[in-house]
Scaffold this motif. Structure first.
Motif, PDB file in Angstrom:
ATOM      1  N   SER A   1      29.769  57.196  37.854  1.00  0.00           N
ATOM      2  CA  SER A   1      31.153  56.789  37.518  1.00  0.00           C
ATOM      3  C   SER A   1      30.966  55.395  36.814  1.00  0.00           C
ATOM      4  O   SER A   1      30.134  54.514  36.906  1.00  0.00           O
ATOM      5  CB  SER A   1      32.310  56.738  38.401  1.00  0.00           C
ATOM      6  OG  SER A   1      32.352  55.525  39.202  1.00  0.00           O
ATOM      7  N   PHE A   2      32.007  54.972  35.779  1.00  0.00           N
ATOM      8  CA  PHE A   2      31.963  53.820  34.979  1.00  0.00           C
ATOM      9  C   PHE A   2      31.903  52.561  36.005  1.00  0.00           C
ATOM     10  O   PHE A   2      31.384  51.615  36.129  1.00  0.00           O
ATOM     11  CB  PHE A   2      33.210  53.378  34.049  1.00  0.00           C
ATOM     12  CG  PHE A   2      33.514  52.571  33.532  1.00  0.00           C
ATOM     13  CD1 PHE A   2      32.277  51.542  32.844  1.00  0.00           C
ATOM     14  CD2 PHE A   2      34.635  51.849  33.551  1.00  0.00           C
ATOM     15  CE1 PHE A   2      32.634  50.283  32.793  1.00  0.00           C
ATOM     16  CE2 PHE A   2      35.035  50.446  32.712  1.00  0.00           C
ATOM     17  CZ  PHE A   2      33.865  49.697  32.364  1.00  0.00           C
ATOM     18  N   GLU A   3      32.702  52.737  37.299  1.00  0.00           N
ATOM     19  CA  GLU A   3      32.961  51.554  38.057  1.00  0.00           C
ATOM     20  C   GLU A   3      31.721  51.374  38.851  1.00  0.00           C
ATOM     21  O   GLU A   3      31.277  50.350  39.031  1.00  0.00           O
ATOM     22  CB  GLU A   3      34.073  52.063  39.127  1.00  0.00           C
ATOM     23  CG  GLU A   3      34.193  50.983  40.370  1.00  0.00           C
ATOM     24  CD  GLU A   3      35.315  51.336  41.065  1.00  0.00           C
ATOM     25  OE1 GLU A   3      35.644  50.565  42.217  1.00  0.00           O
ATOM     26  OE2 GLU A   3      36.163  52.319  41.077  1.00  0.00           O
ATOM     27  N   GLU A   4      30.965  52.525  39.173  1.00  0.00           N
ATOM     28  CA  GLU A   4      29.758  52.461  40.061  1.00  0.00           C
ATOM     29  C   GLU A   4      28.557  51.694  39.049  1.00  0.00           C
ATOM     30  O   GLU A   4      27.842  51.036  39.496  1.00  0.00           O
ATOM     31  CB  GLU A   4      29.420  53.691  40.423  1.00  0.00           C
ATOM     32  CG  GLU A   4      30.111  54.419  41.564  1.00  0.00           C
ATOM     33  CD  GLU A   4      29.827  55.953  41.662  1.00  0.00           C
ATOM     34  OE1 GLU A   4      29.897  56.314  42.912  1.00  0.00           O
ATOM     35  OE2 GLU A   4      29.593  56.844  40.902  1.00  0.00           O
ATOM     36  N   LYS A   5      28.766  52.307  37.926  1.00  0.00           N
ATOM     37  CA  LYS A   5      27.612  51.698  37.062  1.00  0.00           C
ATOM     38  C   LYS A   5      27.757  50.347  36.765  1.00  0.00           C
ATOM     39  O   LYS A   5      26.929  49.412  36.665  1.00  0.00           O
ATOM     40  CB  LYS A   5      27.615  52.474  35.638  1.00  0.00           C
ATOM     41  CG  LYS A   5      26.901  53.771  35.747  1.00  0.00           C
ATOM     42  CD  LYS A   5      26.886  54.650  34.201  1.00  0.00           C
ATOM     43  CE  LYS A   5      26.175  55.804  34.378  1.00  0.00           C
ATOM     44  NZ  LYS A   5      26.529  56.673  33.126  1.00  0.00           N
ATOM     45  N   ASN A   6      28.957  49.893  36.548  1.00  0.00           N
ATOM     46  CA  ASN A   6      29.209  48.425  36.143  1.00  0.00           C
ATOM     47  C   ASN A   6      28.985  47.570  37.403  1.00  0.00           C
ATOM     48  O   ASN A   6      28.622  46.667  37.263  1.00  0.00           O
ATOM     49  CB  ASN A   6      30.893  48.124  35.803  1.00  0.00           C
ATOM     50  CG  ASN A   6      30.833  47.043  35.072  1.00  0.00           C
ATOM     51  OD1 ASN A   6      30.445  46.610  34.187  1.00  0.00           O
ATOM     52  ND2 ASN A   6      31.629  45.985  35.944  1.00  0.00           N
ATOM     53  N   ASP A   7      29.283  48.207  38.622  1.00  0.00           N
ATOM     54  CA  ASP A   7      28.913  47.365  39.868  1.00  0.00           C
ATOM     55  C   ASP A   7      27.432  47.206  39.890  1.00  0.00           C
ATOM     56  O   ASP A   7      27.038  45.934  40.316  1.00  0.00           O
ATOM     57  CB  ASP A   7      29.598  48.154  41.058  1.00  0.00           C
ATOM     58  CG  ASP A   7      30.668  48.110  41.562  1.00  0.00           C
ATOM     59  OD1 ASP A   7      31.676  47.342  40.857  1.00  0.00           O
ATOM     60  OD2 ASP A   7      31.425  48.909  42.260  1.00  0.00           O
ATOM     61  N   ILE A   8      26.658  48.191  39.677  1.00  0.00           N
ATOM     62  CA  ILE A   8      25.159  48.142  39.476  1.00  0.00           C
ATOM     63  C   ILE A   8      24.753  46.946  38.631  1.00  0.00           C
ATOM     64  O   ILE A   8      23.989  46.313  38.703  1.00  0.00           O
ATOM     65  CB  ILE A   8      24.633  49.464  39.304  1.00  0.00           C
ATOM     66  CG1 ILE A   8      24.691  50.333  40.569  1.00  0.00           C
ATOM     67  CG2 ILE A   8      23.074  49.037  39.044  1.00  0.00           C
ATOM     68  CD1 ILE A   8      24.323  51.780  40.253  1.00  0.00           C
ATOM     69  N   TYR A   9      25.228  47.141  37.267  1.00  0.00           N
ATOM     70  CA  TYR A   9      25.073  46.035  36.259  1.00  0.00           C
ATOM     71  C   TYR A   9      25.467  44.665  36.793  1.00  0.00           C
ATOM     72  O   TYR A   9      24.579  43.968  36.491  1.00  0.00           O
ATOM     73  CB  TYR A   9      26.113  46.514  34.885  1.00  0.00           C
ATOM     74  CG  TYR A   9      26.260  45.198  34.112  1.00  0.00           C
ATOM     75  CD1 TYR A   9      25.422  45.087  33.151  1.00  0.00           C
ATOM     76  CD2 TYR A   9      27.375  44.437  34.109  1.00  0.00           C
ATOM     77  CE1 TYR A   9      25.533  44.082  32.245  1.00  0.00           C
ATOM     78  CE2 TYR A   9      27.269  43.506  33.582  1.00  0.00           C
ATOM     79  CZ  TYR A   9      26.577  43.289  32.275  1.00  0.00           C
ATOM     80  OH  TYR A   9      26.642  42.084  31.456  1.00  0.00           O
ATOM     81  N   ALA A  10      26.393  44.493  37.454  1.00  0.00           N
ATOM     82  CA  ALA A  10      27.049  43.149  37.589  1.00  0.00           C
ATOM     83  C   ALA A  10      25.900  42.427  38.783  1.00  0.00           C
ATOM     84  O   ALA A  10      25.624  41.410  38.738  1.00  0.00           O
ATOM     85  CB  ALA A  10      28.474  43.132  38.302  1.00  0.00           C
ATOM     86  N   LYS A  11      25.537  43.401  39.566  1.00  0.00           N
ATOM     87  CA  LYS A  11      24.535  43.046  40.547  1.00  0.00           C
ATOM     88  C   LYS A  11      23.112  42.778  39.976  1.00  0.00           C
ATOM     89  O   LYS A  11      22.649  41.608  40.235  1.00  0.00           O
ATOM     90  CB  LYS A  11      24.305  43.846  41.879  1.00  0.00           C
ATOM     91  CG  LYS A  11      23.081  43.622  42.660  1.00  0.00           C
ATOM     92  CD  LYS A  11      23.037  44.638  43.803  1.00  0.00           C
ATOM     93  CE  LYS A  11      22.159  44.378  44.722  1.00  0.00           C
ATOM     94  NZ  LYS A  11      21.719  45.639  45.677  1.00  0.00           N
TER      95      LYS A  11
END
Length: 350
Positions: free
Chosen positions: A67-77
């Protein structure tokens, strides 16, 4: 007082696949779509001029489930991890420590995080507590050059200072799972993830190509040509098919007056350090400059090896020229394009 680029270093994410190995995931993603459409998409990937790309997540996560949230969490890390590695590499090349940096510019448009990645770098590397921060978030592919321009202007006003420009991008984190438009597909075909760090200095005794001049060029009434739209599923790519033609039409006004004000012409430029936006843009540039005996071989090679990594890509091209140990006096023209629509230019002298 001169400002010089003293080091450039890249950092690639851990996941990588050749384009041919992405096709099976692509086929699963397209299952249920018309056969003719599927053949067209596969051909587009195969002919995009990108042999391999790198990503902060594996192909299965990009195409099938996150999902967008999951992808963005990976991005931030991962953005912080990539930025840290790229910065350390560039500091090592310049024989500097993190505490030697007075100004930090971080560049990214493919994810969201507040505080921005520079705050994390300051803490992880115990950088100076009075370091000046500038996160650049909305200039897309042009932002790598933009960051260098901002750093140069800071250093020009502040002798004996150093700046770091760190670009980290993950276009794969913006892929739209339920969007079968050609814009989403073309984006997936040409883009990849990557990071790069550039160290600049206004110290007299530090070596590297000098920034002779810099400028931005803004296209009127072209805001809708390129960018992102924030939708419920994330950052949805905007990419007008007229971009290569528009760039071609504006090239004379972008290049020649800029060089003329520095009393040189395109014939005097030894190296073209251009952002590889995609195969069509590369072909457009080759048609414009090939007759003058100029080549963009390094630009094409970066696209082939890594894909378009948005703001970081032109810095990969720059690193190739920095590593060549070019003759003193050589001139280089650095150029990138981005949302706005705009072109950013830098004239370098070795």
């Amino acid at each position: 007082m001169s400002v010089k680029i003293v080091a450039v270093a890249k950092q690639l994410p851990k996941y990588t696949r050749e384009t041919k190995d992405i096709i099976p995931y692509l086929k699963i993603w397209m299952s249920g779509q018309d056969d003719r459409f599927q053949r067209k998409v596969i051909k587009l990937f195969e002919n995009a001029g990108v042999d391999r790309r790198y990503s902060i997540m594996d192909a299965e996560d990009v195409f099938l489930r996150t999902s967008f949230e999951e992808k963005n969490d990976i991005y931030a890390k991962e953005a912080v991890n990539l930025a840290e590695s790229a910065l350390i590499k560039s500091l090592d090349k310049a024989n500097l420590k993190a505490q030697d940096i007075d100004y930090i510019i971080t560049v990214s448009c493919t994810g969201m995080m507040i505080p921005s990645m520079d705050a994390y770098l300051i803490n992880r590397l115990k950088m100076r507590q009075d370091i000046v921060r500038l996160p650049v978030t909305e200039m897309g592919c042009a932002a790598g050059v933009s960051g260098i321009i901002y750093a140069k202007n800071f250093l020009k006003a502040n002798p004996n200072k150093r700046a770091a420009v760190i670009a980290v991008e993950s276009p794969t984190a913006t892929f739209q799972l339920d969007d079968f438009s050609m814009v989403n597909i073309v984006s997936a075909a040409i883009f990849g993830d990557g990071a790069s760090s550039v160290i600049l200095s206004s110290y007299k005794d530090e070596e590297g190509p000098e920034i002779i001049d810099e400028a931005m060029y803004h296209f009127y009434d072209a805001e809708t040509m390129m960018g992102f739209k924030l939708v419920n599923t994330g950052l949805q790519m905007i990419l007008d098919k007229a971009v290569p033609e528009t760039i071609s039409n504006h090239f004379p006004k972008i290049v020649h007056p800029f060089l003329a004000r520095n009393k040189v012409s395109i014939e005097d430029v030894d190296h073209l350090i251009f952002h590889p936006g995609g195969k069509k843009i590369v072909q457009t540039v080759e048609e414009l400059f090939g007759s003058l005996g100029k080549n963009i071989d390094d630009t094409k090679e970066v696209l082939k090896l890594y894909g378009n990594m948005s703001s970081a890509t032109v810095l990969y091209v720059l690193e190739r020229f920095m590593d060549k140990q070019l003759p003193k006096g050589d001139l280089g023209l650095m150029l990138s394009f981005g949302p706005g629509f705009s072109a950013q230019r830098i004239l370098l002298k070795w």
